[in-house]
Scaffold this active site. Structure first.
Site, PDB file in Angstrom:
ATOM      1  N   SER A 278       1.085  -1.168   0.228  1.00 23.61           N
ATOM      2  CA  SER A 278       0.121  -0.211  -0.105  1.00 23.61           C
ATOM      3  C   SER A 278       1.114   1.188  -0.146  1.00 23.61           C
ATOM      4  O   SER A 278       1.987   1.231   0.437  1.00 23.61           O
ATOM      5  CB  SER A 278      -0.722   0.108   1.220  1.00 23.61           C
ATOM      6  OG  SER A 278      -1.561   1.332   1.205  1.00 23.61           O
ATOM      7  N   HIS A 279       0.266   2.485  -0.278  1.00 22.95           N
ATOM      8  CA  HIS A 279       1.058   3.584  -0.324  1.00 22.95           C
ATOM      9  C   HIS A 279       1.317   4.121   0.982  1.00 22.95           C
ATOM     10  O   HIS A 279       2.016   4.836   1.395  1.00 22.95           O
ATOM     11  CB  HIS A 279       0.110   4.598  -1.037  1.00 22.95           C
ATOM     12  CG  HIS A 279       0.275   4.692  -2.630  1.00 22.95           C
ATOM     13  ND1 HIS A 279       0.128   3.662  -3.575  1.00 22.95           N
ATOM     14  CD2 HIS A 279       1.007   5.636  -3.579  1.00 22.95           C
ATOM     15  CE1 HIS A 279       0.345   4.133  -4.565  1.00 22.95           C
ATOM     16  NE2 HIS A 279       0.777   5.497  -4.793  1.00 22.95           N
ATOM     17  N   SER A 280       0.272   3.533   2.003  1.00 23.35           N
ATOM     18  CA  SER A 280       0.261   3.848   3.308  1.00 23.35           C
ATOM     19  C   SER A 280       0.860   2.642   4.205  1.00 23.35           C
ATOM     20  O   SER A 280       0.258   1.523   4.136  1.00 23.35           O
ATOM     21  CB  SER A 280      -1.002   4.041   3.870  1.00 23.35           C
ATOM     22  OG  SER A 280      -1.038   3.846   5.178  1.00 23.35           O
TER      23      SER A 280
ATOM     24  N   ASP B 155      -2.549  -1.450  -3.883  1.00 21.94           N
ATOM     25  CA  ASP B 155      -3.837  -0.263  -3.858  1.00 21.94           C
ATOM     26  C   ASP B 155      -3.563   0.325  -4.950  1.00 21.94           C
ATOM     27  O   ASP B 155      -4.534   0.145  -5.770  1.00 21.94           O
ATOM     28  CB  ASP B 155      -3.762   0.480  -2.721  1.00 21.94           C
ATOM     29  CG  ASP B 155      -2.598   1.309  -2.195  1.00 21.94           C
ATOM     30  OD1 ASP B 155      -1.394   1.322  -2.817  1.00 21.94           O
ATOM     31  OD2 ASP B 155      -2.319   1.723  -1.088  1.00 21.94           O
TER      32      ASP B 155
END
Lengths: 130, 210
Positions: free
Chosen positions: A12-14, A71
């Protein structure tokens, strides 16, 4: 000898989304599936880091293969690039799964925990979109 | 004016190649705030910081990279961008430079550069699953390549790259993060087009300076 279950990688980017999704997978399947997650760019901001994607694939490696849940854009592009950088004998056994990252990871891991093939694990998660 | 591309004797030396890499990196790094502003309008706002991080790493490696022949130098630039950028532009620009390196010989001339650039664009298309007209970097790379192939001098290639970036303003984004905005992507320049035009302009300036 028992055949290994397909491994799951969450990108994920996060970092928090990646970690949270991994927590949800663990709650569902325990330790029956190799699992790794990564999120954040090389400076720790939102984004993805190809080197850490490679490490995650290594950490979740299974002879049965590894499914990578991503994502958004850069997570997918960086994961595809990471797969191409793997050794030739592993490259064909790691696939990016076109499914929502959280739901896809849980469904894929559940399918993998029953010993399903790489192809079936990927397809089951992708049916979320169908 | 017939400023030739890749005719400058300076590129035959490691110092000249290091200066070229440094010049391109400096242009990208200086534009970081502008790229961020463009990306905040229609994307996730990370393009400036990502490109700055990637090209700072390239600049740092410039003296080492410049010692290598062109194919290895370009591969090194591409690999550095892939590992450092941290967004989709890492693999996209990384692929562009790595493929340039793969197809450019050790003593490239204009024809070799044109051929290699064309192949590198095809690889970027495949990497991004994109086609021209989707408001992406391809909308600058392809017209710049066409100008190069048509025999344009460096100044004309540079002008075409900037003009092509301007032409992304009215486009509807159908690929990349801006595509989530649908029609609201219209009226803004694509950040990847802008960074591509800056890189091409910096190369054109450097290659015509000798």
């Amino acid at each position: 000898m028992r055949v290994a279950n397909v491994g799951i990688v969450i990108v994920s980017h996060s970092p928090k989304v990646a970690e949270g999704a991994a927590d949800m997978v663990r709650q569902m399947v325990g330790d029956s599936v190799p699992l790794a997650h990564t999120g954040g760019d090389p400076d720790g901001g939102l984004g993805t880091d190809l080197a850490r994607i490679l490490e995650a694939i290594e950490a979740a490696w299974s002879e049965a293969g590894v499914v990578v849940l991503v994502d958004l854009g850069g997570a997918e592009t960086n994961s595809e690039m990471a797969i191409e950088m793997l050794d030739e004998d592993r490259r064909g056994r790691v696939v990016v799964c076109n499914a929502p990252v959280v739901e896809g990871a849980v469904i894929a891991a559940t399918e993998a925990s029953g010993g399903s093939s790489l192809e079936l694990v990927k397809r089951t998660a992708e049916e979320l979109y169908a | 004016m017939t400023a030739a591309i890749l005719d400058t004797a300076a590129l035959g030396t490691a110092e000249g190649r290091a200066a070229l890499i440094a010049a391109v990196a400096a242009v990208v790094i200086a534009a970081a705030d502008e790229l961020t502003a463009l990306d905040q309008a229609i994307g996730d706002g990370d393009h400036g910081a990502n490109m700055k991080r990637g090209f700072a790493a390239v600049a740092e490696a410039a003296p080492t990279l410049a010692e290598k022949p062109w194919p290895d130098l370009l591969k090194g630039v591409g690999t550095t961008l892939v590992m450092k950028v941290g967004g989709a532009s890492g693999p996209l620009y990384g692929t562009l430079f790595m493929e340039l390196g793969k197809h450019l010989g050790t003593a490239p001339d204009r024809a070799a550069l044109t051929e290699a650039f064309g192949r590198a664009i095809e690889a970027v298309k495949a990497r991004g699953k994109a086609e021209p007209g989707q408001k992406t970097m391809l909308d600058v790379l392809i017209p710049a390549h066409a100008a190069l192939a048509a025999g344009a001098d460096a100044a004309t290639v540079k002008a075409e790259a900037f003009a092509a970036a301007d032409r992304t303003v009215p486009m509807l984004a159908t690929r990349g993060r801006a595509s989530f905005l649908g029609e609201r992507s219209i009226g803004h320049m694509d950040p990847g087009s802008r960074s591509s035009s800056l890189i091409i302009a910096a190369l054109a300036d450097a290659l015509s300076a000798g």
